[in-house]
Every structure is written in structure tokens, then in C-alpha cells.
Design an enzyme around this catalytic site. Structure first.
Site, PDB file in Angstrom:
ATOM      1  N   ASP A 199     -20.882   7.012  34.962  1.00  0.00           N
ATOM      2  CA  ASP A 199     -21.393   7.877  33.905  1.00  0.00           C
ATOM      3  C   ASP A 199     -22.644   8.607  34.378  1.00  0.00           C
ATOM      4  O   ASP A 199     -23.739   8.058  34.401  1.00  0.00           O
ATOM      5  CB  ASP A 199     -21.712   7.045  32.657  1.00  0.00           C
ATOM      6  CG  ASP A 199     -22.212   7.903  31.510  1.00  0.00           C
ATOM      7  OD1 ASP A 199     -21.990   9.131  31.547  1.00  0.00           O
ATOM      8  OD2 ASP A 199     -22.806   7.340  30.576  1.00  0.00           O
ATOM      9  N   LYS A 206     -28.234  12.133  33.073  1.00  0.00           N
ATOM     10  CA  LYS A 206     -29.188  11.044  33.093  1.00  0.00           C
ATOM     11  C   LYS A 206     -30.213  11.263  34.202  1.00  0.00           C
ATOM     12  O   LYS A 206     -29.987  11.994  35.163  1.00  0.00           O
ATOM     13  CB  LYS A 206     -28.464   9.715  33.349  1.00  0.00           C
ATOM     14  CG  LYS A 206     -27.498   9.285  32.267  1.00  0.00           C
ATOM     15  CD  LYS A 206     -26.795   8.001  32.674  1.00  0.00           C
ATOM     16  CE  LYS A 206     -25.789   7.535  31.641  1.00  0.00           C
ATOM     17  NZ  LYS A 206     -26.426   7.012  30.424  1.00  0.00           N
ATOM     18  N   ASP A 217     -20.566   0.988  33.477  1.00  0.00           N
ATOM     19  CA  ASP A 217     -20.169   1.537  32.185  1.00  0.00           C
ATOM     20  C   ASP A 217     -18.698   1.269  31.863  1.00  0.00           C
ATOM     21  O   ASP A 217     -18.209   1.686  30.823  1.00  0.00           O
ATOM     22  CB  ASP A 217     -20.475   3.037  32.119  1.00  0.00           C
ATOM     23  CG  ASP A 217     -20.955   3.462  30.737  1.00  0.00           C
ATOM     24  OD1 ASP A 217     -21.302   2.581  29.934  1.00  0.00           O
ATOM     25  OD2 ASP A 217     -20.968   4.671  30.456  1.00  0.00           O
ATOM     26  N   ASP A 276     -23.531  12.634  26.967  1.00  0.00           N
ATOM     27  CA  ASP A 276     -23.805  11.260  27.380  1.00  0.00           C
ATOM     28  C   ASP A 276     -23.426  10.253  26.303  1.00  0.00           C
ATOM     29  O   ASP A 276     -23.585   9.055  26.481  1.00  0.00           O
ATOM     30  CB  ASP A 276     -25.288  11.099  27.756  1.00  0.00           C
ATOM     31  CG  ASP A 276     -25.544   9.847  28.566  1.00  0.00           C
ATOM     32  OD1 ASP A 276     -24.601   9.338  29.200  1.00  0.00           O
ATOM     33  OD2 ASP A 276     -26.696   9.369  28.578  1.00  0.00           O
ATOM     34  N   GLU A 278     -20.352   9.626  25.536  1.00  0.00           N
ATOM     35  CA  GLU A 278     -18.942   9.815  25.883  1.00  0.00           C
ATOM     36  C   GLU A 278     -18.078   8.599  25.586  1.00  0.00           C
ATOM     37  O   GLU A 278     -16.867   8.717  25.390  1.00  0.00           O
ATOM     38  CB  GLU A 278     -18.817  10.187  27.366  1.00  0.00           C
ATOM     39  CG  GLU A 278     -18.796   9.037  28.362  1.00  0.00           C
ATOM     40  CD  GLU A 278     -20.062   8.196  28.373  1.00  0.00           C
ATOM     41  OE1 GLU A 278     -19.952   6.992  28.672  1.00  0.00           O
ATOM     42  OE2 GLU A 278     -21.151   8.732  28.097  1.00  0.00           O
ATOM     43  N   ARG A 280     -17.786   6.643  22.996  1.00  0.00           N
ATOM     44  CA  ARG A 280     -17.123   6.674  21.687  1.00  0.00           C
ATOM     45  C   ARG A 280     -15.992   7.721  21.663  1.00  0.00           C
ATOM     46  O   ARG A 280     -15.028   7.563  20.919  1.00  0.00           O
ATOM     47  CB  ARG A 280     -18.156   6.945  20.597  1.00  0.00           C
ATOM     48  CG  ARG A 280     -18.839   8.291  20.672  1.00  0.00           C
ATOM     49  CD  ARG A 280     -20.170   8.335  19.934  1.00  0.00           C
ATOM     50  NE  ARG A 280     -21.218   7.627  20.658  1.00  0.00           N
ATOM     51  CZ  ARG A 280     -22.472   7.532  20.233  1.00  0.00           C
ATOM     52  NH1 ARG A 280     -22.847   8.103  19.087  1.00  0.00           N
ATOM     53  NH2 ARG A 280     -23.375   6.886  20.938  1.00  0.00           N
TER      54      ARG A 280
END
Length: 428
Positions: A199, A206, A217, A276, A278, A280
Site C-alpha cells: 500500500d 504515504k 497490509d 489511502d 483503499e 474498505r
């Protein structure tokens, strides 16, 4: 002659031996000794800390010797005495086969999470999980992978949207454990795992420090996959399907952008206000799949929000549900399995806490961390996609799944915290 270090537990009062009370482990001529008190919860923590101390000392082999080693004490030691690469060897004092089998699965789940993103990408994650579960029960387990543009053809818009910018195609893995071997047998439960194998944050990128550990992740996928394997080992007699939502959240000219609107299979439209947020977006597909197959029990696990970790720390996982009876059962099982779990707020109105002027909802709030109550708001977003308006659904935001550095209880990396609880709920 064995070169393993003998480890003993001794129960005693501490009126005149405070130094023994405070030290995790005492070294002596016969080996290492852990001195225990009256509080068994504290004893288990001390035993786990003793395991960590012995690992830090470079002890590579141990033998749990003498009396007092029940199952939970041995497992607490195993959790502490597990280095990041899972190379330490333990000779158990009893229940050896059961403990060894569970340790093998937990170490496998940890390894999945700890491997570098060059080794774990959507297709390789799906293959490793399918191969492992099929090896546990070859006659009763089958699997299917839906990848790339096949996701669009079948309507799994979230996974495809998040993962389309990577050279590694996004995919959905469906594993079917069917002990009756009847093709029309009802699906009793579906496990859904967030499988974001790396991620970057997408265009909501990030920081370098925040991105370093983002190979973890896919910890939710590793947790539910391990839980299904453990439940099968324990004699699971229900039909259970595992759905892993696998993607890399990267950036190129085809990546999804802030302001994009995703139209899901159930017709729900979602504005992207944070790329970010992502996890869900991909879990929404898995929850819809669970509804399509009519599962009465649905559990998802995800390293979903930093807000959950801020709330419960990294020794607990967070639980969300609008089904009080089921949530209470999950908390009871977590206590029985000696895994820390804490319920955080979720009500139907949390669905409205990520509003959008351009779609039915947004995937977050356009604020740092999603604003106040970020973990509950993320769970509220998922509730929009959970079958039966959330009845029979549990969401685990696994704040304790991964540690960036070692501490007194855990080695650096994955913990597999939550596997035992989810397996126990399946075998209820």
C-alpha cells in the site's frame, strides 16, 4: 544429547523474593526458570515475555520441562519465543501434536505477512493460500481465482479499481471448504480478508516512514486464511468459503484518483476522497460476495485503520458489529482463546458519517485519519455492503496484527493475533 535449553515454571509466593517476581526468566545450572504468581493472566504475560527474553539472548532451541505447563502456558511461551523468521525450535511438554500443528499454521500466516512485497503480490498470495488450504484437506477444498478484467466482467469493481495501476493484476481468491461434498450444500460462513499486498497510499501517498511496513497490509488475508486452516485442523464440519480481496495500491497513469466515483455491483456509488482508504473499497466486494452466497455468518479481517490502533494499542484487535449477541459471543471466544479483543462503537447511523455530494457516500472524510471516530466510520462504510443489514456480521480491525519493532511480548513483524478467535467462532 539434546542441546535444547530446559525451561521450567515454578509457582510460589513472592513475599521475600521480589526479584523473582519482576524478572521474566532466571537462568540457572539446570536451565531457565519462570517464577509465577497467583494471577494467571499475568502469568501468561510473564511466560510470553520469558520467551522473548530467551530469543533475544540467542537461544535457538528450548525444551519445556517439569510440571505446570498446561496448553495455554505453552502457547504463551511459543508466542514470545518466535523470532521474526520463525526459526526457533520448541520441544513441548504435552499436547505436542496439537501445539505443533497450530504453531505451523500461525508461523505460515506470519510468514505471509512478513515476506517482502516482491514475493507477495496478488497472484502469489492467492496461490500460496490456495496451496496451503488444499494441502490441509485436499478432498474437501477447492479454489478459484478471478483476476484482472475478469473482475470487471463479474462486477467486482472495488478490487479492480484499487489494483489496476500495478503490473501485478488484482484478483479475488475464493476458497471453498465443503465437508459434505454436496454441491448444493448451503454456505454456513464466509471469511473475507483484506489482501493489499503493498500500500503506497496511491495518489494520497504515504510518507516513506509510513510506507515502510505496508507489506503487512495483507495481514487480514493472512489472518482469515490461517483461521480457516486452523478450524479445519480442529475438525470443522461446516461449509465455509474464504474470499481474499487482493491488490497492490500503486500509482501510474491508470490509477484511480481523488474525485473518482465507483459504482458497485449492488448499485451503491462511492466517491473516492482518499486513495489511502483503499481497504474498505476492496472489502466491499468480498462482503457483497458473502451476501450472494447467502452466508449466515460473515467475518472480515483487515489492517484497516490507524484510528483503531490509536484506540486500542497494538496488543488488542478491535471488533465492530451491529449484532450484539454475535459480538458478545466473539468477545467470549477471544477471552477463552487468550486473544485480546475490544469492541468499539458501531451503529447503523455510522453509515452516514462519510457523506458525499456526488455519490451515495464517500470512502472516508477528507481529513487526516478520516477525522474523529475514523475506525467506526470505516466500519459504517462496510456496513453498507454487509449482508442482512449487518446481522451475522463481524468486522475485525486487526490493530495487533503487526509490530514495526520488537517489544517485550512480540518479535518484529506479524503476530497472527485473531486467528484462534476466528477459528473458534467457526467451530461454534
Amino acid at each position: 544429547m539434546s542441546t535444547a535449553l530446559a525451561v521450567f515454571v515454578v509457582e510460589q509466593e513472592f513475599s521475600d523474593t521480589a526479584w523473582k517476581k519482576n524478572a521474566p526468566v532466571i537462568m540457572g545450572d539446570k536451565g531457565a526458570t519462570v517464577y509465577l504468581g497467583r494471577d494467571e493472566a499475568e502469568n501468561l504475560r510473564k511466560i510470553q515475555k520469558a520467551g522473548r527474553q530467551l530469543d533475544a539472548m540467542g537461544v535457538a532451541q528450548t525444551k519445556l520441562a517439569g510440571e505446570g505447563w498446561d496448553f495455554e502456558r505453552q502457547w504463551a511461551f511459543a508466542n514470545g519465543y518466535t523470532n521474526t523468521l520463525s526459526t526457533n525450535a520448541i520441544e513441548f511438554a504435552g499436547d505436542a501434536e496439537r501445539l505443533a500443528n497450530m504453531r505451523d499454521l500461525v508461523n505460515w500466516s506470519r510468514e505471509l505477512t512478513n515476506l517482502p512485497p516482491a514475493d507477495i503480490y496478488p497472484a502469489s498470495l492467492a496461490k500460496r493460500v490456495a496451496d496451503k488450504l488444499e494441502a490441509i484437506s485436499p478432498e474437501l477444498v477447492s479454489s478459484r481465482v478471478i483476476a484482472g478484467d475478469e473482475l470487471l466482467e463479474e462486477g467486482w469493481m472495488g478490487i479492480h479499481t484499487v489494483g489496476r495501476a500495478s503490473k501485478h493484476q488484482p484478483c479475488m481468491l475464493v476458497v471453498d471448504y465443503n465437508p459434505s461434498q454436496q454441491t448444493d450444500a448451503p454456505v454456513d460462513a464466509v471469511l473475507v480478508g483484506k489482501g493489499i499486498t503493498f500500500d503506497s497510499g496511491g495518489y494520497s501517498i504515504k510518507s516513506s516512514e509510513g510506507m515502510l511496513a505496508m507489506k503487512c497490509d495483507m495481514g487480514g488475508a493472512a489472518t482469515v486464511a490461517g483461521a480457516l486452516g486452523l478450524a479445519i485442523q480442529q475438525g470443522l464440519q461446516k461449509r465455509v468459503q474464504l474470499v481474499l480481496c487482493c491488490a497492490e495500491n500503486l500509482i501510474d497513469g491508470s490509477a484511480y484518483k481523488l474525485g473518482d466515483v465507483i459504482t458497485y455491483k449492488n448499485g451503491t456509488t462511492v466517491e473516492v476522497v482518499n486513495t489511502d482508504a483503499e481497504g474498505r473499497l476492496v472489502l466491499a466486494d468480498g462482503l457483497q460476495y458473502a451476501g450472494e452466497v447467502g452466508a449466515k455468518l460473515v467475518m472480515d479481517a483487515a489492517t484497516l485503520t490507524g484510528a483503531a490502533q490509536m484506540a486500542v494499542g497494538n496488543e488488542y484487535n478491535a471488533l465492530f458489529s451491529v449484532d450484539d449477541a454475535l459480538a458478545n459471543k466473539a468477545l467470549d471466544y477471544a477471552a477463552e482463546q487468550r486473544e485480546n479483543l475490544w469492541r468499539l462503537p458501531l451503529q447503523p447511523w455510522h453509515q452516514e458519517n462519510t457523506p458525499s455530494a456526488f455519490a451515495d457516500c464517500a470512502n472516508s472524510r477528507p481529513q487526516k485519519g478520516g477525522g474523529a471516530g475514523g475506525a467506526s466510520n470505516a466500519a459504517g462504510f462496510l456496513l453498507r455492503f454487509a449482508p442482512n443489514e449487518g446481522k451475522g456480521w463481524l468486522h475485525f480491525d486487526i490493530a495487533g496484527a503487526y509490530h514495526n519493532s520488537s517489544n517485550a511480548m512480540w518479535a518484529t513483524g506479524a503476530t497472527a493475533l485473531g486467528m484462534r478467535t476466528i477459528a473458534a467462532i467457526l467451530n461454534d
